[in-house]
Motif scaffolding. Structure first.
Motif, PDB file in Angstrom:
ATOM      1  N   GLY A 218     -19.725  -1.844  -8.354  1.00 31.09           N
ATOM      2  CA  GLY A 218     -21.033  -1.375  -7.873  1.00 31.09           C
ATOM      3  C   GLY A 218     -21.900  -0.913  -9.033  1.00 31.09           C
ATOM      4  O   GLY A 218     -23.099  -1.189  -9.089  1.00 31.09           O
TER       5      GLY A 218
ATOM      6  N   GLY B 243     -23.834   3.155  -7.000  1.00 32.90           N
ATOM      7  CA  GLY B 243     -23.151   1.861  -6.977  1.00 32.90           C
ATOM      8  C   GLY B 243     -22.075   1.838  -5.910  1.00 32.90           C
ATOM      9  O   GLY B 243     -21.930   0.880  -5.141  1.00 32.90           O
TER      10      GLY B 243
ATOM     11  N   PHE C 210     -21.870  -0.408  -2.338  1.00 27.80           N
ATOM     12  CA  PHE C 210     -20.698  -1.206  -1.977  1.00 27.80           C
ATOM     13  C   PHE C 210     -20.085  -0.743  -0.654  1.00 27.80           C
ATOM     14  O   PHE C 210     -19.596  -1.547   0.133  1.00 27.80           O
TER      15      PHE C 210
END
Length: 154
Positions: free
Chosen positions: A29, A69, A73
């Motif tokens: 991510g 990130g 995800f």
């Protein structure tokens, strides 16, 4: 349309492809976001706390980028779990799209950018078949997010 047309085989291969990259959700991510910020620097403007960061190395170390990130995800993972259930899929996509459209005012083209970088990373790490298995999923995600934006008057 609001219903998705994934065959059982497509759902299985998409989930298999996604699992490979989701195992390292935070690292992958982070890689995706850092690539987006370096290749499309204008996207950094939405994240005030990332503005001063210019080097990819610096970004990779940022707890905030790592956290976001992982968040990206995790959201995609929730969608992937519901590819065979349109209602549940939209239950994840709709509030996410609404928040990005109305509160965060993120240009929807950024979703396509993120999805393309994810596909690129899948191909680099796991080959073209992996990428091909997941392409339809990214198209669905972007289509539905764009629909939410339209409804929000974007």
């Amino acid at each position: 349309s609001s219903t998705m047309s994934f065959s059982e085989a497509e759902v299985q291969s998409a989930r298999g492809a996604w699992e490979k990259i989701y195992v390292d959700a935070e690292d992958n991510g982070t890689t995706v976001l850092v690539r987006m910020f370096t290749e499309h620097p204008d996207t950094k403007s939405y994240f005030t706390h990332f503005k001063g960061m210019d080097s990819a190395e610096e970004m990779k170390q940022s707890d905030q980028i790592r956290g976001h990130g992982k968040k990206v995800f995790t959201a995609i993972n929730d969608m992937v779990q519901h590819l065979d259930n349109s209602e549940a899929f939209l239950g994840v996509v709709n509030p996410l799209g609404k928040k990005h459209a109305t509160q965060l005012k993120i240009d929807p083209k950024n979703f396509r950018i993120i999805c393309d970088i994810i596909l690129q990373l899948m191909e680099e790490k796991f080959g073209g078949d992996c990428k091909a298995s997941f392409e339809k999923v990214t198209n669905e995600i972007c289509t539905h997010l764009n629909n939410v934006y339209k409804e929000a008057g974007w």
